[in-house]
Enzyme design. Structure first.
Site, PDB file in Angstrom:
ATOM      1  N   VAL A 254       0.835  -1.202   0.000  1.00 43.67           N
ATOM      2  CA  VAL A 254       0.000   0.000   0.000  1.00 43.67           C
ATOM      3  C   VAL A 254       0.871   1.253   0.000  1.00 43.67           C
ATOM      4  O   VAL A 254       0.674   2.175  -0.798  1.00 43.67           O
ATOM      5  CB  VAL A 254      -0.950  -0.006   1.215  1.00 43.67           C
ATOM      6  CG1 VAL A 254      -1.815   1.252   1.220  1.00 43.67           C
ATOM      7  CG2 VAL A 254      -1.824  -1.254   1.205  1.00 43.67           C
ATOM      8  N   TYR A 255       1.846   1.286   0.893  1.00 42.06           N
ATOM      9  CA  TYR A 255       2.752   2.435   0.970  1.00 42.06           C
ATOM     10  C   TYR A 255       3.521   2.601  -0.337  1.00 42.06           C
ATOM     11  O   TYR A 255       3.607   3.710  -0.885  1.00 42.06           O
ATOM     12  CB  TYR A 255       3.719   2.240   2.134  1.00 42.06           C
ATOM     13  CG  TYR A 255       4.739   3.341   2.283  1.00 42.06           C
ATOM     14  CD1 TYR A 255       4.379   4.580   2.802  1.00 42.06           C
ATOM     15  CD2 TYR A 255       6.062   3.149   1.908  1.00 42.06           C
ATOM     16  CE1 TYR A 255       5.303   5.600   2.944  1.00 42.06           C
ATOM     17  CE2 TYR A 255       6.998   4.165   2.045  1.00 42.06           C
ATOM     18  CZ  TYR A 255       6.624   5.379   2.558  1.00 42.06           C
ATOM     19  OH  TYR A 255       7.540   6.385   2.692  1.00 42.06           O
TER      20      TYR A 255
END
Length: 242
Positions: free
Chosen positions: A152-153
């Site tokens: 996600v990051y």
């Protein structure tokens, strides 16, 4: 230190800690006045007390759309102009996607992507009118490598990497430089989500950067001759690959 930014006005988001604080303090030491943007009013006041009138505290919740929209007007109200904008505020979601909290994903993508885009959108007209400006965005090594432990990051930083490179091509003709810094793991609060054993191992191996190291690179980018743009700097600890 030579006061290479004497007379300049900078604004830094997420300025009360981590890379934002280190970047702000490096620019202060180089002679700039710095609008330090953060939600933490007490921390900003402490920094004003420490550094004096060159610090212009600005309390904004960037995740509140109405508050976020006041960024440039409030900067101009305090400082009268803006020469440098460091879009630094961000958050982190690591680990397996299946374990991630949906609300945390929304918050991180909003702060890491949407807020950066809105902030840059809002400061650009002022810089275009003045015919000069520097915009630096805090990206990550994760923007250049499909990091398996933080999908996600990493995805948020891949998006920002594209944003920086495309916006740069749109605005360079106006005298505005746009670039990003892409550090490997830095000792900041963002590493709080790392597994304890991974963080301890990284410390022991010397595979973490300090925020001050990143700030030195920010200052390097800002002090190049106007005819030179440092598009992106990838920095990582020498022992990162151990």
């Amino acid at each position: 230190m030579a006061r290479e930014l004497e007379g300049r006005v900078a604004a830094v988001t997420g300025a009360a800690s981590g890379i934002g604080l280190a970047s702000s303090e490096a620019m202060l030491a180089a002679g700039a006045r710095v609008v330090m943007v953060d939600r933490d009013a007490a921390a900003l006041q402490a920094l004003r007390n420490k550094h004096g009138e060159a610090v212009l505290p600005l309390v904004i919740d960037l995740l509140d759309p109405a508050d976020c929209a006041t960024l440039l007007p409030k900067i101009l109200e305090q400082a009268g102009r803006l020469d440098i904008f460091h879009a630094n505020a961000g958050s982190y979601v690591g680990g397996d996607l299946i374990d991630a909290d949906s609300a945390a994903i929304d918050r991180m993508l909003n702060l890491n992507v949407n807020v950066v885009m809105k902030n840059v959108h809002d400061v650009l007209p002022h810089m275009i009118e003045r015919g000069s400006g520097d915009i630096i965005v805090t990206s990550s090594l994760a923007a250049h490598f499909p990091t398996p432990w933080e999908p996600v990051y990493a995805a948020s930083k891949w998006a920002i990497n594209c944003f920086v490179q495309t916006v740069r091509r749109q605005v360079f003709r106006h005298g505005i430089r746009v670039g990003s810094i892409s550090p490997g793991p830095v000792v900041t609060a963002l590493l709080a989500d790392w597994p304890a054993e991974k963080l301890q191992q990284a410390r022991e191996q010397g595979s973490l950067l300090e925020a001050a190291d990143v700030a030195e690179v920010v200052l390097f980018m800002l002090t190049r001759p106007r005819g030179m743009t440092i598009r992106d700097v990838v920095m990582l600890p020498t022992n990162f690959d151990l």
